[in-house]
Design an enzyme around this catalytic site. Structure first.
Site, PDB file in Angstrom:
ATOM      1  N   CYS A 128      -3.610   3.177   4.169  1.00 37.09           N
ATOM      2  CA  CYS A 128      -5.006   2.777   4.357  1.00 37.09           C
ATOM      3  C   CYS A 128      -5.085   1.373   4.947  1.00 37.09           C
ATOM      4  O   CYS A 128      -4.854   0.381   4.244  1.00 37.09           O
ATOM      5  CB  CYS A 128      -5.727   2.840   3.010  1.00 37.09           C
ATOM      6  SG  CYS A 128      -7.424   2.237   3.093  1.00 37.09           S
ATOM      7  N   CYS A 161      -7.843  -0.874   3.422  1.00 35.22           N
ATOM      8  CA  CYS A 161      -7.532  -1.420   2.102  1.00 35.22           C
ATOM      9  C   CYS A 161      -6.507  -2.548   2.188  1.00 35.22           C
ATOM     10  O   CYS A 161      -6.631  -3.551   1.488  1.00 35.22           O
ATOM     11  CB  CYS A 161      -6.949  -0.337   1.188  1.00 35.22           C
ATOM     12  SG  CYS A 161      -7.700   1.274   1.347  1.00 35.22           S
ATOM     13  N   ASP A 162      -5.492  -2.389   3.017  1.00 38.50           N
ATOM     14  CA  ASP A 162      -4.318  -3.265   2.914  1.00 38.50           C
ATOM     15  C   ASP A 162      -4.047  -4.139   4.129  1.00 38.50           C
ATOM     16  O   ASP A 162      -3.168  -5.008   4.062  1.00 38.50           O
ATOM     17  CB  ASP A 162      -3.061  -2.405   2.635  1.00 38.50           C
ATOM     18  CG  ASP A 162      -3.200  -1.635   1.332  1.00 38.50           C
ATOM     19  OD1 ASP A 162      -3.819  -2.171   0.404  1.00 38.50           O
ATOM     20  OD2 ASP A 162      -2.694  -0.505   1.255  1.00 38.50           O
TER      21      ASP A 162
END
Ligand code: NAP
Length: 304
Positions: free
Chosen positions: A132, A135-136
C-alpha cells in the site's frame, strides 16, 4: 430477523448499501477488517465518473459511506467469521461478537493483494515490504524504492511514490506491460522512474529492515544484488472467499460463481465485485455490480 446483510464495505458493498437502503431494506453492512477495500488504499482516483479532477481513494469511499448511511444503512464494525447458507435460509452469520439471522445476503468481500512468495517477504512486511503506497510511501523519503508488477496498480503507485523516493524502479518479469497507455506514458516521462524488465526478485534481505534484494534476469538466469529500502508489491489479487468454502459454488481460483444477475448457487445469496469478477476489477464496475446485487436482493425479498 434482518432483511439484508452486506458483507464488505468497498465500492461494491457500499453501492449495494445505497441502493438497498433507498429500497427500505435497512441493510446491515459488515465493514470487516478493511473499510473501503482496495480503493481506500489507492491514492489518486482519476477515472471514477463524476469527479473530473480526481479524488483520493479514502475520500471516495468515505463519501459512499456517508451516502449509504444517509438512507438508513447500518454500518457494523464487526468481522463475519462464519456463515451457514446450507439451510436454504434464513441464513446464519456469526461475527466476532454475535450471531445474526438474515433473509438475504450480498457478499462483497473483494480481493486481497497477492504476495510475491519469495524468501524475506513475510519477514519484512512493515519493515520495508508493503502492499500500500498510500499507507507507507511516507516512510521512504529520499530512499531507494522498488515497485514490483507491470499492471495499472504498479504504474499508478510508482508515480505516487516519486513524491518520496530518490528513485523508483519498476521491476517486471516481462518486457511488455499490462498497464494502460496513459499510465505507461506518464511513467516513461517521469525522470525519477526506471524500468527494470525481464527481472524478478529472488530474495529480500535486510538487517531489521530491508536493505537489499537479489534480482534474477529471467532471460539469462543471471543473479545480482541491488540495494533497496522499500519494496512495494503490486502483482495482482486473490479473492477473499475462504469464509464461503463449502457454502457456495466457486471457481478453482476461489472466485464465487454467479449467474448474469449475480445470484450465487444459493437463492437469496448474491455476490458483487471482485469476489466474483476476475476480469474488469475496477471501482466503477464493482460499484455497478453492487447496484445490481441490491436490486436482485430487493426482488428476492419482495417475493419472500
Ligand atoms: P494485474 O493487472 O493483474 O497485474 C499484475 C501484474 O503483476 C502483471 O504485470 C503480472 O505480470 C505481475 N505478476 C503477477 N504475478 C507475479 C509474480 N508472482 N511475480 C512477479 N510479477 C507478477 O493487477 P493490478 O495492476 O493490481 O490491476 C488489477 C486491476 O485493477 C486491473 O484490471 C487494472 O486495470 C485495475 N486498476 C486500474 C487502475 C486505473 O485504471 N488507474 C489502477 C489500478 C488498478 P504479467 O503481466 O507477466 O502477467
Amino acid at each position: 430477523m434482518e432483511k439484508l446483510a452486506i458483507i464488505g464495505a468497498g465500492p461494491a458493498g457500499l453501492t449495494a448499501a445505497v441502493y438497498a437502503a433507498r429500497a427500505f431494506l435497512e441493510p446491515l453492512v459488515f465493514v470487516g477488517p478493511a473499510f473501503g477495500g482496495q480503493i481506500a488504499m489507492t491514492t489518486e482516483v482519476e477515472n471514477f465518473p463524476g469527479f473530473p479532477h480526481g479524488l483520493q481513494g479514502p475520500e471516495l469511499t468515505a463519501n459512499m459511506r456517508e451516502q449509504a448511511e444517509r438512507f438508513g444503512s447500518r454500518m457494523v464494525e464487526e468481522i463475519i467469521e462464519k456463515v451457514d447458507f446450507t439451510s436454504g435460509g434464513p441464513f446464519k452469520l456469526t461475527s466476532n461478537e454475535k450471531e445474526y439471522e438474515v433473509l438475504s445476503v450480498i457478499i462483497a468481500t473483494g480481493a486481497t493483494p497477492r504476495p510475491l512468495g519469495v524468501p524475506g517477504e513475510q519477514e519484512f512486511i512493515g519493515r520495508g515490504v508493503s502492499y500500500c503506497a498510500t499507507c507507507d510511501g511516507f516512510f521512504f523519503r529520499d530512499k531507494e524504492i522498488l515497485v514490483v508488477g507491470g499492471g495499472d496498480s504498479a504504474f499508478q503507485e510508482s508515480l505516487f511514490l516519486t513524491k518520496f523516493g530518490k528513485r523508483v524502479r519498476i521491476v517486471h518479469r516481462r518486457d511488455e506491460f499490462r498497464a494502460g497507455a496513459t499510465l505507461q506514458r506518464q511513467v516513461r516521462e517521469n525522470p525519477k522512474i526506471e524500468l527494470v524488465t525481464n527481472t524478478v526478485i529472488e530474495e529480500i534481505r535486510g538487517n531489521g529492515k530491508v536493505n537489499e534484494v537479489i534480482f534474477r534476469n529471467v532471460k539469462t538466469g543471471e543473479q545480482s544484488p541491488s540495494s533497496a529500502d522499500g519494496i512495494f508489491v503490486f502483482v495482482g489479487h486473490e479473492p477473499n472467499s475462504q469464509l464461503f468454502h463449502g457454502n457456495l459454488a466457486m471457481s478453482e481460483e476461489g472466485y464465487v460463481s454467479v449467474n448474469e444477475r449475480l445470484h450465487t448457487s444459493v437463492p437469496g445469496v448474491f455476490a458483487a465485485g471482485e469476489i466474483h469478477d476476475n476480469w474488469f476489477k475496477q471501482a466503477i464496475t464493482s460499484a455497478g455490480f453492487g447496484c445490481m446485487a441490491a436490486m436482485e436482493a430487493e426482488k428476492f425479498l419482495a417475493g419472500h
